[in-house]
Design an enzyme around this catalytic site. Structure first.
Site, mmCIF file in Angstrom:
data_model
loop_
_atom_site.group_PDB
_atom_site.id
_atom_site.type_symbol
_atom_site.label_atom_id
_atom_site.label_comp_id
_atom_site.label_asym_id
_atom_site.label_seq_id
_atom_site.Cartn_x
_atom_site.Cartn_y
_atom_site.Cartn_z
ATOM 1 N N CYS A 89 0.841 -1.207 0.000
ATOM 2 C CA CYS A 89 0.000 0.000 0.000
ATOM 3 C C CYS A 89 0.872 1.251 0.000
ATOM 4 O O CYS A 89 0.560 2.237 0.676
ATOM 5 C CB CYS A 89 -0.971 0.001 1.173
ATOM 6 S SG CYS A 89 -0.238 -0.358 2.776
ATOM 7 N N GLY A 90 1.993 1.178 -0.710
ATOM 8 C CA GLY A 90 2.864 2.336 -0.821
ATOM 9 C C GLY A 90 3.532 2.668 0.505
ATOM 10 O O GLY A 90 3.973 1.786 1.247
#
Length: 293
Positions: A89-90
């Site tokens: 998720c980055g």
């Protein structure tokens, strides 16, 4: 030709990765819709609850309840820290962890003892590996947590605060601002600091409430509930933020895969053309040699 086979193998691997990232993007988008609906339906209630609590507290002395009283000396803090249970998720989890590490370091430099309650596997694993003082952890509860579970967490914080085991309780979570923006946010939970009216804003709205049996009794009842509502709101905000961050990360990964496939295809075509040219040169060279012979 071995080089061409290697390039084709890389192109195939990238295309398979692209299929996975695209599927994960769709899953995150589906989960985001549900989480965002729950967050948006709860947020007005949380805001109104804080407004009513602030109006009541504005005309009541803080010594009516221990949760309103600030301790003279603050030497022990508890941090309720939120992260996700999964990655991909980055920078979502790392931003939350980095904010917590920086804040913890600032408190420790002041000589304050600090313990953590971790929500989410990523934060729990990070702090556990680095020997931070963990009071408890809560994992795999996003999407299933309810107010009764939150009330138990709140009761634990309040009991420890009233038993003089901790002096203040803080919370770090990701506040959902937009699809492209999720802000790590630090909030003070205990002692309760009700919102006050801004400068130039009238505070006569508190007199319009009719309270039974009395404002003091109502405030005493609402204070623990206000903490639970803040924690539940943090759960919903953090869950929505995680899905939004994962959706954006998988979308970027899918686009990067497309770019990589284009670049590899170009490299493959150049290598193939070079191989064909080399074969033609061999044929022409052989033909010229036969003519001379």
């Amino acid at each position: 030709m071995a080089t061409l086979r290697d390039i084709l193998r890389k192109i195939g691997a990238v295309k398979k990765t692209q299929q996975i990232t695209k599927a994960m993007n769709m899953v995150a988008a589906a989960r985001l819709r549900g989480a965002q609906e729950r967050m948006e339906s709860f947020e007005p209630y949380a805001m109104k609850f804080s407004e009513v609590l602030g109006n009541l507290a504005s005309r009541i002395e803080p010594d009516i309840h221990p949760l309103l009283q600030k301790k003279e000396q603050v030497s022990r803090l508890e941090l309720l820290h939120f992260t996700g249970d999964r990655g991909l998720c980055g920078s979502f989890n790392s931003n939350l962890i980095n904010m917590a590490v920086k804040w913890i370091k600032e408190q420790q430099e002041k000589g304050i003892d600090l313990s953590l309650t971790a929500v989410g596997k990523k934060g729990r694993d990070y702090f556990k590996k680095r020997d931070y003082k963990l009071t408890s952890s809560h994992t795999n509860i996003y999407g299933t947590v309810d107010i009764s579970y939150i009330n138990q967490m709140t009761k634990g914080f309040i009991d420890r605060y009233q038993a003089d085991e901790i002096d203040e309780v803080y919370m770090i979570y990701a506040r959902f601002v937009s699809m492209a923006r999720q802000e790590p946010t630090l909030v003070k939970l205990i002692p309760v600091e009700p919102p006050t009216a801004k400068e130039g804003q009238e505070t006569t709205g508190a007199s319009e409430y009719l309270c039974e049996p009395d404002p003091e009794g109502l405030l005493i009842e609402l204070l623990p509930k206000n903490i639970s509502i803040q924690i539940l709101n943090a759960f919903l905000q953090n869950e929505t933020s995680e899905h939004a961050a994962r959706m954006a990360a998988m979308d970027n990964a899918t686009k990067n895969c497309s770019d990589l496939v284009e670049n590899l295809t170009l490299v493959y075509n150049k290598a193939r053309q070079a191989a064909i040219t080399a074969e033609l040169m061999d044929i022409v060279g052989g033909a010229e040699a036969l003519k001379k012979a």
